[in-house]
Scaffold this active site. Structure first.
Site, mmCIF file in Angstrom:
data_model
loop_
_atom_site.group_PDB
_atom_site.id
_atom_site.type_symbol
_atom_site.label_atom_id
_atom_site.label_comp_id
_atom_site.label_asym_id
_atom_site.label_seq_id
_atom_site.Cartn_x
_atom_site.Cartn_y
_atom_site.Cartn_z
ATOM 1 C CG ASP A 61 11.166 -50.278 -13.458
ATOM 2 O OD1 ASP A 61 11.360 -51.493 -13.253
ATOM 3 O OD2 ASP A 61 12.051 -49.412 -13.296
ATOM 4 N N GLY A 120 12.540 -34.825 -20.368
ATOM 5 C CA GLY A 120 13.889 -34.442 -19.941
ATOM 6 C C GLY A 120 14.923 -35.317 -20.624
ATOM 7 C CD GLU A 160 9.825 -48.745 -6.061
ATOM 8 O OE1 GLU A 160 11.048 -48.697 -5.864
ATOM 9 O OE2 GLU A 160 9.294 -48.259 -7.065
ATOM 10 C CB ILE A 195 15.081 -40.561 -19.089
ATOM 11 C CG1 ILE A 195 16.318 -40.668 -18.191
ATOM 12 C CG2 ILE A 195 14.548 -41.945 -19.432
ATOM 13 C CD1 ILE A 195 16.050 -41.207 -16.787
ATOM 14 N NE ARG A 242 12.565 -42.082 -7.477
ATOM 15 C CZ ARG A 242 13.503 -42.551 -8.304
ATOM 16 N NH1 ARG A 242 13.183 -43.325 -9.316
ATOM 17 N NH2 ARG A 242 14.771 -42.249 -8.113
ATOM 18 C CG HIS A 275 13.047 -48.990 -8.962
ATOM 19 N ND1 HIS A 275 12.593 -48.086 -8.033
ATOM 20 C CD2 HIS A 275 13.860 -48.279 -9.791
ATOM 21 C CE1 HIS A 275 13.116 -46.894 -8.278
ATOM 22 N NE2 HIS A 275 13.891 -46.987 -9.349
ATOM 23 N NE ARG A 279 8.476 -28.272 -13.662
ATOM 24 C CZ ARG A 279 9.544 -28.334 -12.911
ATOM 25 N NH1 ARG A 279 9.457 -28.026 -11.633
ATOM 26 N NH2 ARG A 279 10.716 -28.698 -13.412
HETATM 27 P P1 NAP Z 1 15.271 -34.575 -16.093
HETATM 28 O O1 NAP Z 1 16.205 -34.473 -17.247
HETATM 29 O O2 NAP Z 1 15.363 -33.590 -14.981
HETATM 30 O O3 NAP Z 1 13.796 -34.566 -16.687
HETATM 31 C C1 NAP Z 1 12.665 -34.483 -15.897
HETATM 32 C C2 NAP Z 1 11.506 -33.988 -16.753
HETATM 33 O O4 NAP Z 1 10.335 -33.944 -15.938
HETATM 34 C C3 NAP Z 1 11.728 -32.585 -17.301
HETATM 35 O O5 NAP Z 1 11.442 -32.610 -18.685
HETATM 36 C C4 NAP Z 1 10.722 -31.709 -16.558
HETATM 37 O O6 NAP Z 1 10.200 -30.758 -17.468
HETATM 38 C C5 NAP Z 1 9.647 -32.714 -16.168
HETATM 39 N N1 NAP Z 1 8.960 -32.307 -14.946
HETATM 40 C C6 NAP Z 1 9.522 -31.932 -13.767
HETATM 41 N N2 NAP Z 1 8.557 -31.590 -12.893
HETATM 42 C C7 NAP Z 1 7.388 -31.749 -13.532
HETATM 43 C C8 NAP Z 1 6.029 -31.534 -13.157
HETATM 44 N N3 NAP Z 1 5.686 -31.092 -11.931
HETATM 45 N N4 NAP Z 1 5.068 -31.806 -14.081
HETATM 46 C C9 NAP Z 1 5.391 -32.252 -15.315
HETATM 47 N N5 NAP Z 1 6.657 -32.454 -15.727
HETATM 48 C C10 NAP Z 1 7.634 -32.207 -14.845
HETATM 49 O O7 NAP Z 1 15.384 -35.991 -15.394
HETATM 50 P P2 NAP Z 1 15.779 -37.400 -16.052
HETATM 51 O O8 NAP Z 1 17.232 -37.592 -15.965
HETATM 52 O O9 NAP Z 1 15.103 -37.537 -17.375
HETATM 53 O O10 NAP Z 1 15.101 -38.383 -14.973
HETATM 54 C C11 NAP Z 1 13.722 -38.303 -14.734
HETATM 55 C C12 NAP Z 1 13.299 -39.173 -13.574
HETATM 56 O O11 NAP Z 1 13.230 -40.527 -13.974
HETATM 57 C C13 NAP Z 1 14.209 -39.220 -12.344
HETATM 58 O O12 NAP Z 1 14.079 -38.074 -11.534
HETATM 59 C C14 NAP Z 1 13.724 -40.483 -11.661
HETATM 60 O O13 NAP Z 1 12.633 -40.179 -10.799
HETATM 61 C C15 NAP Z 1 13.227 -41.340 -12.813
HETATM 62 N N6 NAP Z 1 14.100 -42.508 -13.033
HETATM 63 C C16 NAP Z 1 13.640 -43.751 -12.784
HETATM 64 C C17 NAP Z 1 14.469 -44.834 -12.986
HETATM 65 C C18 NAP Z 1 14.000 -46.231 -12.735
HETATM 66 O O14 NAP Z 1 14.813 -47.065 -12.353
HETATM 67 N N7 NAP Z 1 12.744 -46.551 -12.968
HETATM 68 C C19 NAP Z 1 15.771 -44.670 -13.423
HETATM 69 C C20 NAP Z 1 16.216 -43.381 -13.673
HETATM 70 C C21 NAP Z 1 15.362 -42.290 -13.472
HETATM 71 P P3 NAP Z 1 9.795 -29.268 -16.978
HETATM 72 O O15 NAP Z 1 10.972 -28.770 -16.185
HETATM 73 O O16 NAP Z 1 9.551 -28.544 -18.252
HETATM 74 O O17 NAP Z 1 8.554 -29.441 -16.167
HETATM 75 C C1 8YV Z 2 17.942 -46.926 -9.486
HETATM 76 C C2 8YV Z 2 16.697 -44.741 -10.155
HETATM 77 O O1 8YV Z 2 16.922 -47.710 -9.027
HETATM 78 O O2 8YV Z 2 18.340 -43.299 -11.036
HETATM 79 C C3 8YV Z 2 17.267 -43.394 -10.446
HETATM 80 O O3 8YV Z 2 16.614 -42.407 -10.096
HETATM 81 O O4 8YV Z 2 15.611 -44.864 -9.685
HETATM 82 C C4 8YV Z 2 17.460 -45.969 -10.526
HETATM 83 O O5 8YV Z 2 18.431 -45.772 -11.459
HETATM 84 C C5 8YV Z 2 18.767 -46.560 -8.314
HETATM 85 O O6 8YV Z 2 18.908 -45.249 -8.052
HETATM 86 C C6 8YV Z 2 20.040 -47.354 -8.240
HETATM 87 O O7 8YV Z 2 20.840 -46.966 -7.205
#
Ligand code: NAP
Ligand code: 8YV
Length: 316
Positions: free
Chosen positions: A256, A153, A261, A155, A232, A279, A175
């Protein structure tokens, strides 16, 4: 006119909290800290403000008859029961896009850290082992290796662009295959894991991805393979991961995010083939500022009767 009442459901970043206090009557986690006081103000609450890790379940929304909007400072909103919000026509907003670079940077940093054993090398010097034992054992080259991205997606694509600069071959799963994307697509995480050296997980959390990375995927990644999870904790079966790390089913993991958590499995703490961060993928002043501004802008837009800036997809 009286200021709208907002309930915070997490210890919010000061940058976000400041903006809320400037514009609203803020009830800081009152449902947790003082349930009796909360019962009195609950009928007044018109907005919820939370972070990506926040829980906004049906049980909470049911206590808030005047709830109009939920603003999450994070792109992930898997803790919000969006089906209830949709039932009640309560918009939910999040902060996509503004954190792509930061999270992608950390994903690459974790990949380099686990492959080149950077935290372990730091400890090696600090413990005086260099002088006593000589050079550290050799590590794993990242440039030119094969990278698999689970979730290409916003990121995931930012991670892929960085990996291109490391001359990595890139493949992904999701998917569905994405039109116009040249990277190789594999329909399952297991099929992808079989083909790569590093597997970076960056999907949303929630029911749709629960334990997507299980023992079969780890087996497919194999004893030379590394797992990096910046998505996550729920996406990875943490017990299966601990088992795989203990038995050297995979070479290592950099994490991370965790199942529980802020109390990650203690089984991971003493392991030598892991890198653990609390995180922090979006946690720089610059990015948290941008996230806080966007989360506040969504609330301000709602209460001003303006279109929301970044509603979640279910709301669009
Ligand atoms: P995004 O643009 O919606 O991308 C999510 C990707 O996941 C899409 O390419 C989607 O592709 C894929 N996906 C969704 N459901 C799936 C499934 N069941 N199986 C396989 N692939 C699947 O979201 P984003 O902005 O990149 O953010 C992604 C996630 O990163 C967030 O929702 C959050 O959980 C995590 N995150 C973590 C941190 C942190 O601090 N560690 C920070 C920011 C975000 P398809 O639709 O083709 O399946
Ligand atoms: C932060 C995140 O930990 O954007 C997300 O989904 O997991 C992280 O960026 C958090 O949401 C900060 O408020």
């Amino acid at each position: 006119m009286s200021r709208p009442h907002i309930l915070t459901v997490a210890k919010l970043a000061p940058l976000f909290a400041e903006q809320l206090h400037a514009a609203y009557e803020v009830h800081d986690r009152l449902h947790e800290t003082d349930p009796v006081a909360f019962a009195k103000v609950a009928p007044l609450i018109r907005g919820i403000a939370g972070s990506g890790e926040s829980k906004v379940p049906r049980a909470l929304m049911d206590q808030l008859p005047a709830l109009e909007v939920v603003s999450i400072m994070g792109v992930g909103y898997d803790g919000v029961d969006v089906s209830v919000a949709v039932e009640r026509s309560i918009p939910v907003t999040h902060t996509p896009g503004v954190l792509n670079d930061e999270v992608a940077d950390l994903a690459i940093g974790l990949m380099l850290s686990i492959a080149r054993r950077i935290p372990q090398a730091d400890q090696y010097v600090r413990a005086g082992r260099w002088g006593k034992e000589g050079p550290m054992p050799l590590t794993r080259k990242v440039s030119g290796a094969r990278l698999g991205i689970v979730g290409l997606g916003r990121i995931g694509q930012a991670i892929a662009r960085r990996a291109e600069a490391f001359s990595m071959s890139i493949a992904y799963t999701g998917r569905k295959a994405q039109p116009g994307v040249a990277y190789a697509y594999y329909p399952t995480a297991t099929a992808l894991a079989e083909q790569v050296d590093f597997l970076i997980v960056i999907t949303p959390g929630g029911a749709g991805t629960h334990h997507l990375i299980n023992s079969d995927v780890l087996k497919a990644l194999g004893p030379e393979g590394y797992l990096i999870n910046v998505a996550r904790g729920s996406v990875v079966d943490e017990d299966a991961l601990v088992d795989a790390l203990r038995k050297r089913v995979i070479a290592g993991a950099a994490l991370d995010v965790f199942a529980k958590e802020p109390h990650p499995s203690e089984a991971l703490w003493g392991m030598d083939n892991v890198v653990l961060t609390p995180h922090i993928a979006s946690a720089t002043r610059q990015t948290r500022q941008a996230m806080a501004e966007l989360a506040a802008a969504n609330l301000h837009a709602h209460f001003a009767g303006q279109p929301l800036v970044s509603p979640v997809p279910e709301w669009q």
